[in-house]
Motif scaffolding. Sequence first.
Motif, mmCIF file in Angstrom:
data_model
loop_
_atom_site.group_PDB
_atom_site.id
_atom_site.type_symbol
_atom_site.label_atom_id
_atom_site.label_comp_id
_atom_site.label_asym_id
_atom_site.label_seq_id
_atom_site.Cartn_x
_atom_site.Cartn_y
_atom_site.Cartn_z
ATOM 1 N N GLU A 210 46.039 42.829 -40.542
ATOM 2 C CA GLU A 210 45.102 41.706 -40.529
ATOM 3 C C GLU A 210 45.824 40.394 -40.226
ATOM 4 O OE1 GLU A 210 42.317 41.399 -43.675
ATOM 5 O OE2 GLU A 210 41.920 43.542 -43.774
ATOM 6 N N GLU A 214 44.452 38.258 -37.116
ATOM 7 C CA GLU A 214 43.657 37.093 -37.502
ATOM 8 C C GLU A 214 44.259 35.804 -36.957
ATOM 9 O OE1 GLU A 214 42.448 34.573 -41.519
ATOM 10 O OE2 GLU A 214 43.502 36.482 -41.688
ATOM 11 N N GLY A 321 37.228 34.901 -30.114
ATOM 12 C CA GLY A 321 35.781 34.729 -29.990
ATOM 13 C C GLY A 321 35.287 34.617 -28.567
ATOM 14 N N ASN A 476 36.416 41.709 -36.339
ATOM 15 C CA ASN A 476 36.139 40.576 -37.232
ATOM 16 C C ASN A 476 36.621 39.272 -36.608
ATOM 17 O OD1 ASN A 476 34.907 41.989 -39.292
ATOM 18 N ND2 ASN A 476 36.820 42.393 -40.391
ATOM 19 N N ALA A 477 37.805 39.338 -35.975
ATOM 20 C CA ALA A 477 38.360 38.145 -35.329
ATOM 21 C C ALA A 477 37.473 37.699 -34.169
ATOM 22 C CB ALA A 477 39.774 38.431 -34.836
ATOM 23 N N TRP A 479 34.152 38.296 -33.815
ATOM 24 C CA TRP A 479 32.884 37.780 -34.343
ATOM 25 C C TRP A 479 33.072 36.408 -34.994
ATOM 26 C CZ3 TRP A 479 27.964 39.021 -33.612
ATOM 27 C CH2 TRP A 479 27.003 38.468 -34.478
ATOM 28 N N ASP A 480 34.087 36.295 -35.844
ATOM 29 C CA ASP A 480 34.337 35.013 -36.522
ATOM 30 C C ASP A 480 34.704 33.928 -35.524
ATOM 31 O OD1 ASP A 480 33.845 36.227 -38.927
ATOM 32 O OD2 ASP A 480 35.961 36.522 -39.451
ATOM 33 N N GLY A 481 35.506 34.304 -34.526
ATOM 34 C CA GLY A 481 35.935 33.328 -33.531
ATOM 35 C C GLY A 481 34.803 32.849 -32.643
ATOM 36 N N ASN A 484 32.508 30.823 -35.576
ATOM 37 C CA ASN A 484 33.105 30.007 -36.617
ATOM 38 C C ASN A 484 34.536 29.611 -36.277
ATOM 39 O OD1 ASN A 484 32.703 28.747 -39.004
ATOM 40 N ND2 ASN A 484 33.159 30.510 -40.293
ATOM 41 N N PRO A 485 34.763 29.155 -35.030
ATOM 42 C CA PRO A 485 36.145 28.869 -34.627
ATOM 43 C C PRO A 485 36.660 27.575 -35.224
ATOM 44 C CG PRO A 485 34.639 28.263 -32.884
ATOM 45 C CD PRO A 485 33.807 28.865 -33.976
ATOM 46 N N THR A 486 37.984 27.431 -35.219
ATOM 47 C CA THR A 486 38.590 26.204 -35.728
ATOM 48 C C THR A 486 38.453 25.091 -34.709
ATOM 49 O OG1 THR A 486 40.738 26.604 -34.738
ATOM 50 C CG2 THR A 486 40.325 27.623 -36.873
#
Length: 693
Positions: A210, A214, A321, A476-477, A479-481, A484-486
């Motif tokens: 992870e 990640e 993402g 997960n990376a 979908w999150d990216g 919900n990216p930085t």
Amino acid sequence: MRKYLLSMFFTFSILGMFAQELDVKAKIGNPSKIINNGFIDLEVEGGTPPYSYKWTNPETPLSSNRAEGLTEGIPYDVIITDSEGNSVTKSFTVKAEAITEHFNGTFVPIVEKMDAILFWDPFTAIGVYDPVVYADVKNIGVPGWSAEAQKVYTLKKWLVAEGEHVEEGQAIATIVTQTGEEIEATAEVAGLLEHKVDEGEVIYDYQNTEDLIEFGAHYFAQIEYDEPVILTHPNGDPQKHNIPFIVVWLILGAAFFTVRMGFINIRGFGHSLDLAKGKYDNPDAPGTITHFQALATAVSATVGLGNIAGVAVAVSLGGAGATFWMILAGLLGMSSKFVECTLGVKYRFINSEGRVFGGPMNYLRYGLEKRNMRGLGKFLAAFFAVLGIGASFGGGNMFQANQSFEILSGQFPALVGNGFWFGVVVAILVGIVIIGGISSIAKVTGKIVPFMAAVYVLGALTVIGINFENIGPAFNAIWDGAFNPTALKGGVIGVLIVGFQRAAFSNEAGVGSAAIAHSAAKTNHPPSEGFVALLEPFIDTVVVCTLTALVLIFTGMHEVSGIGGAQLTSDAFASVISWFPYVLALAVFLFAFSTMISWSYYGMRAWTYLFGKSTKVELVYKVLFLIFVVVGASVSLGAVLVFSDMMILAMSFPNIIGLYIMSGEVRRDLKEYLEKLKEGTLYKAQREAKDAA
């Protein structure tokens, strides 16, 4: 006395002005004939040091008096400011000497103008979107961390309590490695501190799957800025994530055609596979190549460097993402391909010799003429043909020859410096194929495309299989990216645009080029070729691009910075299969070779539309095309290649206008075709074989 005092005051004022004046001397250099390697060194006297340097070159830091990597023949401005605020503006130009430098310097302004059109941001223009990238928080990572580091970092002790205000440079935590090495971490900005890791907890473990995948696994703290901060380039200009007009144009078109055709990209997928397998091939139908050969020819023109280097660029810029948005753009693009290739067959012309002339030139001219839009149709067709010729010589030829040589010479040092002879060999190989016309091109691509695709897909699946335990964290990376990216990756809009942009560039859905190849297919039913064509964006983007992205994410290479696109992908494969970069280099060459022979046909059809349909006219084009193969491999033309590549995207302007106008006609033809399919009245190869038996 008053006159004397005034005179002294005036004299001291003048002297003061001269004392503050900044004297700038420049050393300008052009060390070789290689393009974009000029430099400018400044020496400043007067004023009050230290000085800052605001260059128009965004990659030159404000603190640097030296700008390098500059384009020859292009003026660069710099504002020099001392600590008292006194400033002076200077402009310098690195003199172009080699002919390639002159070409490159001439085309840079042209590319900038074309860029202003293709990448114009309509949403920013009307004030509904702020393209400037702001950061609300600053993520604090382990000092000196890199994706290649084989270390375990543990947070030993917090030096500042959570929620406290810290100043830039203030020590905030002590970190220890598995070898006992202690590292003091400091605040990189001022603001409120938030702990992300507890004391005694592992921050980053290079053996943890992870952590490997990640994004930002090495971050252990976060500082909320006192005020949102604008992220900037090294020269101080704000970073921006524009929404390019060309991407909006292509994606909106694809979304419109998806809805207009009743989600044909999903409900027609099964039938498209049957057609590609030859289930409905009729040897007596008009045309010269089979459904599969048309598909292979069109796929060979799109699957290429964009799938290898382009995806690496997307993932390195937009994070994991970007993969999600690439897939979505590919699915939507399937509908655009259906519409344009259906029209390509419907409005094709087959002469007495059996040669096929089709594509956007035909359906734009004659399809719009049928709607009493003759003038518009002739203009759009001619405009498309001009762009198509330019795109075939540049993006479909020179760019491919140039980049394939660069990649191969990187793996095989013996090729270095032999670009001309490499170009001659490639030109001979291309010439052998294209002299035979579309039938010859289709036969070659029908063999090369499945082979090169199989090699690349097999290599990618091997890397993914070896790292299969990473599948959960990888998705997960992604979908999150995507949602919900930085802030460093540009927010959701930034990631979405990067993903859409790379997909649009790669699969060419809406550009109209594929309709030229598909117009030669043997069929009595235009929509049948539309069904076959919708497989292209699926193969190109949903399959090949996604596999490349997964290889990068599964191996953690999406975290690596400072490496170019194709090299990043090569390194990702090499991290699992040490010898695969050599195979990848060969695959890249085959990708480029197949793209060249397919684009030679596209360009030739645009050429014959403008200059006549005789074999002599075709021969002139083929000779010119082969000359440009050698030129492309021999020299680095920088902006010339970028300009040529942009012409491919510009083809979408006239094409999509026509597709919008004729979409109703395609929908009616689709309805009739589906009724025949349901009734079982379409020709079936298997049924014919049974009847013969």
